[in-house]
Design a protein around this motif. Sequence first.
Motif, PDB file in Angstrom:
ATOM      1  N   VAL A 184       0.844  -1.196   0.000  1.00  0.00           N
ATOM      2  CA  VAL A 184       0.000   0.000   0.000  1.00  0.00           C
ATOM      3  C   VAL A 184       0.881   1.248   0.000  1.00  0.00           C
ATOM      4  N   PHE A 185       2.066   1.141   0.588  1.00  0.00           N
ATOM      5  CA  PHE A 185       3.042   2.232   0.578  1.00  0.00           C
ATOM      6  C   PHE A 185       3.978   2.137  -0.631  1.00  0.00           C
ATOM      7  N   LEU A 186       4.615   0.985  -0.799  1.00  0.00           N
ATOM      8  CA  LEU A 186       5.642   0.853  -1.829  1.00  0.00           C
ATOM      9  C   LEU A 186       5.062   0.946  -3.237  1.00  0.00           C
ATOM     10  N   GLY A 187       3.838   0.493  -3.422  1.00  0.00           N
ATOM     11  CA  GLY A 187       3.246   0.514  -4.750  1.00  0.00           C
ATOM     12  C   GLY A 187       2.987   1.913  -5.283  1.00  0.00           C
ATOM     13  N   VAL A 188       2.948   2.903  -4.402  1.00  0.00           N
ATOM     14  CA  VAL A 188       2.654   4.275  -4.819  1.00  0.00           C
ATOM     15  C   VAL A 188       3.919   5.026  -5.222  1.00  0.00           C
ATOM     16  N   VAL A 189       5.089   4.562  -4.770  1.00  0.00           N
ATOM     17  CA  VAL A 189       6.334   5.306  -5.008  1.00  0.00           C
ATOM     18  C   VAL A 189       6.572   5.515  -6.498  1.00  0.00           C
ATOM     19  N   GLY A 190       6.460   4.455  -7.280  1.00  0.00           N
ATOM     20  CA  GLY A 190       6.681   4.568  -8.716  1.00  0.00           C
ATOM     21  C   GLY A 190       5.682   5.500  -9.381  1.00  0.00           C
ATOM     22  N   LEU A 191       4.430   5.475  -8.935  1.00  0.00           N
ATOM     23  CA  LEU A 191       3.406   6.349  -9.514  1.00  0.00           C
ATOM     24  C   LEU A 191       3.704   7.813  -9.220  1.00  0.00           C
ATOM     25  N   VAL A 192       4.239   8.096  -8.023  1.00  0.00           N
ATOM     26  CA  VAL A 192       4.620   9.469  -7.687  1.00  0.00           C
ATOM     27  C   VAL A 192       5.716   9.955  -8.625  1.00  0.00           C
ATOM     28  N   ALA A 193       6.704   9.093  -8.905  1.00  0.00           N
ATOM     29  CA  ALA A 193       7.797   9.463  -9.811  1.00  0.00           C
ATOM     30  C   ALA A 193       7.271   9.756 -11.211  1.00  0.00           C
ATOM     31  N   VAL A 194       6.353   8.922 -11.702  1.00  0.00           N
ATOM     32  CA  VAL A 194       5.784   9.134 -13.034  1.00  0.00           C
ATOM     33  C   VAL A 194       5.020  10.451 -13.086  1.00  0.00           C
ATOM     34  N   ALA A 195       4.232  10.742 -12.061  1.00  0.00           N
ATOM     35  CA  ALA A 195       3.476  11.990 -12.027  1.00  0.00           C
ATOM     36  C   ALA A 195       4.403  13.196 -12.037  1.00  0.00           C
ATOM     37  N   MET A 196       5.504  13.106 -11.294  1.00  0.00           N
ATOM     38  CA  MET A 196       6.445  14.222 -11.243  1.00  0.00           C
ATOM     39  C   MET A 196       7.099  14.444 -12.595  1.00  0.00           C
ATOM     40  N   VAL A 197       7.404  13.373 -13.321  1.00  0.00           N
ATOM     41  CA  VAL A 197       8.009  13.497 -14.647  1.00  0.00           C
ATOM     42  C   VAL A 197       7.091  14.282 -15.578  1.00  0.00           C
ATOM     43  N   MET A 198       5.782  14.117 -15.440  1.00  0.00           N
ATOM     44  CA  MET A 198       4.838  14.862 -16.278  1.00  0.00           C
ATOM     45  C   MET A 198       4.879  16.364 -15.996  1.00  0.00           C
ATOM     46  N   VAL A 199       5.165  16.724 -14.761  1.00  0.00           N
ATOM     47  CA  VAL A 199       5.132  18.131 -14.358  1.00  0.00           C
ATOM     48  C   VAL A 199       6.426  18.849 -14.697  1.00  0.00           C
ATOM     49  N   VAL A 200       7.559  18.133 -14.660  1.00  0.00           N
ATOM     50  CA  VAL A 200       8.882  18.760 -14.767  1.00  0.00           C
ATOM     51  C   VAL A 200       9.039  19.650 -16.000  1.00  0.00           C
ATOM     52  N   PRO A 201       8.659  19.210 -17.226  1.00  0.00           N
ATOM     53  CA  PRO A 201       8.895  20.082 -18.392  1.00  0.00           C
ATOM     54  C   PRO A 201       8.223  21.442 -18.281  1.00  0.00           C
ATOM     55  N   ALA A 202       7.082  21.509 -17.633  1.00  0.00           N
ATOM     56  CA  ALA A 202       6.358  22.780 -17.531  1.00  0.00           C
ATOM     57  C   ALA A 202       6.960  23.717 -16.505  1.00  0.00           C
ATOM     58  N   LEU A 203       7.901  23.226 -15.687  1.00  0.00           N
ATOM     59  CA  LEU A 203       8.482  24.057 -14.637  1.00  0.00           C
ATOM     60  C   LEU A 203       9.589  24.971 -15.152  1.00  0.00           C
ATOM     61  N   ARG A 204      10.042  24.742 -16.373  1.00  0.00           N
ATOM     62  CA  ARG A 204      11.116  25.586 -16.900  1.00  0.00           C
ATOM     63  C   ARG A 204      10.626  27.027 -16.998  1.00  0.00           C
ATOM     64  N   GLY A 205      11.419  27.928 -16.474  1.00  0.00           N
ATOM     65  CA  GLY A 205      11.061  29.337 -16.520  1.00  0.00           C
ATOM     66  C   GLY A 205      10.199  29.798 -15.375  1.00  0.00           C
ATOM     67  N   THR A 206       9.882  28.904 -14.436  1.00  0.00           N
ATOM     68  CA  THR A 206       9.053  29.310 -13.296  1.00  0.00           C
ATOM     69  C   THR A 206       9.848  29.379 -12.008  1.00  0.00           C
ATOM     70  N   GLY A 207      11.170  29.259 -12.086  1.00  0.00           N
ATOM     71  CA  GLY A 207      11.967  29.104 -10.878  1.00  0.00           C
ATOM     72  C   GLY A 207      12.357  30.372 -10.182  1.00  0.00           C
ATOM     73  N   GLY A 208      12.144  31.545 -10.785  1.00  0.00           N
ATOM     74  CA  GLY A 208      12.568  32.780 -10.151  1.00  0.00           C
ATOM     75  C   GLY A 208      11.716  33.123  -8.950  1.00  0.00           C
ATOM     76  N   PRO A 209      12.285  33.899  -8.011  1.00  0.00           N
ATOM     77  CA  PRO A 209      11.505  34.299  -6.845  1.00  0.00           C
ATOM     78  C   PRO A 209      10.412  35.273  -7.226  1.00  0.00           C
ATOM     79  N   GLN A 210       9.340  35.270  -6.491  1.00  0.00           N
ATOM     80  CA  GLN A 210       8.292  36.246  -6.691  1.00  0.00           C
ATOM     81  C   GLN A 210       8.732  37.566  -6.084  1.00  0.00           C
ATOM     82  N   ALA A 211       8.007  38.607  -6.403  1.00  0.00           N
ATOM     83  CA  ALA A 211       8.372  39.934  -5.924  1.00  0.00           C
ATOM     84  C   ALA A 211       8.449  39.947  -4.416  1.00  0.00           C
ATOM     85  N   ALA A 212       9.495  40.548  -3.887  1.00  0.00           N
ATOM     86  CA  ALA A 212       9.653  40.616  -2.436  1.00  0.00           C
ATOM     87  C   ALA A 212       8.559  41.471  -1.846  1.00  0.00           C
ATOM     88  N   GLU A 213       8.038  41.070  -0.730  1.00  0.00           N
ATOM     89  CA  GLU A 213       6.994  41.803  -0.044  1.00  0.00           C
ATOM     90  C   GLU A 213       7.373  42.000   1.400  1.00  0.00           C
TER      91      GLU A 213
END
Length: 473
Positions: A184-213
């Motif tokens: 129930v725990f170990l079976g989810v680890v691989g699925l988490v990795a796959v989900a993260m791989v889908m998100v990674v390409p869209a993160l390019r260009g979003t890494g800068g800090p937001q405006a300081a407040e």
Amino acid sequence: MDFFKRSRRRPAPAHPAERAGVLRGGFLWVTIGSCALVFLAAFENIAVTAVMPAVSAGLDGARWYALAFAGPLATGVIGMVAAGLWADRRGPIAPLYTSVGLFGAGLVVCGLAPAMEVLVAGRLLQGLGGGAITVALYVVVGRIYPERLQPKLFAGFAACWIVPALVGPAIAGTVAELLGWQWVFLGVVGLVAVAMVMVVPALRGTGGPQAAEEGGNRGFGLLGWAALAAAAVLALNLAGGLPRVGGALSVVAIAVALAAVRPLLPRGTLTARHGLPSVILTRGLVSAAFFGGDVYLPYLLTEKYGFAPAFAGLTLTVGGLAWAGASTVQGRLGDRMSHAAGVRIGSALVLGSLLGILVTVALALPAAVAIVAWGIGGAGMGLMFPRLSTLMLGLSAPAERGFASSAGAIADSLGGALSLAVGGLVFSAAFGGFTGVFALSTAVGLVAVVVAQRAAAPAGLPASDKRTMEVAA
């Protein structure tokens, strides 16, 4: 705690196609991946409830049972605050990678745990990562998606919590029976990795800090208070096992937890001040009452009625179905039911549900009585939580809605964590057991009904805000 507000208003420079949908073009995989991450975090949160009786029996960890649930809720508060502060200053990439890494590491530790103490340590990591994942994803959504698409993403995140409530317990119970609870725990680890791989390409260009407040120091102060509250909850779980001084230390831990959570909530919350403070307090109390019973119901059915894990898990599915159905009904009722009425009726249904289970335990009634009662409680939660969310936003000034949203999440988590911690002490006491646990949840539910009378809409707030309720549901 303005990261919620800023994340929703910031346009997305990386995707200029204004007519794109959340499942079209460059948004397709990041949408699927983001929703998958939320779904998997929710699945683990819910599925573990169904298999924890088997885990406790296999690792001889009855005394750690409550901490296995209260601990992740407590550390999740730290994750929420830390991820928001980090994303504000450095952008969402590092917080998201770190939170997913912590969540995955916690799954591995739990799945390989040779003793209940090790499993609890893994659950603390899970909670820390899981609490941070959602906040980091909120910031990612604000950076990537146009503002007009963001409500659809948030509605999708809400749906990703409802679906696991329907199927998670049954799936987890079946996996535990066929392959062992470890999967129930170990079976989810691989699925988490796959989900993260889908998100990674869209993160390019979003890494800068937001405006300081302004207010950064205050933000780090909130992180300190969150850490202190979490530490007090963990100490509360451990204090009961100490001879002679355990009772006194438990009282001190509760006092410290309440003092630490006070700066994280609107002023007057702990004294049930009319309006927004009472709305936040009602959320915390109802969460404490409902989830305090939710954790022990499969345990009750397994220990006292001989249910198999898969079948015991189906009782939680009954509550999930009722929750989803009532959420749909309240959305259709709209103006015909005021928000305050929805909150009052819902809290009364939750109280009646817990009272029904308490009577079932005390009089040794058939298990079907408790299962039906739990469905009533789920309906109460589905009826009131969207209305509480709408009230929470309507009673907040526009500049304070981010703080109010985080306060509501913190009240949910710490309310449940404190209830489970105290419930664990009651369960292990000579006079406790299942009767004591459900008596405690019923008492908390009664207080919630009283406080709910003070949660009312402000003058001029529409009786329904359909979009808000759809997202909140």
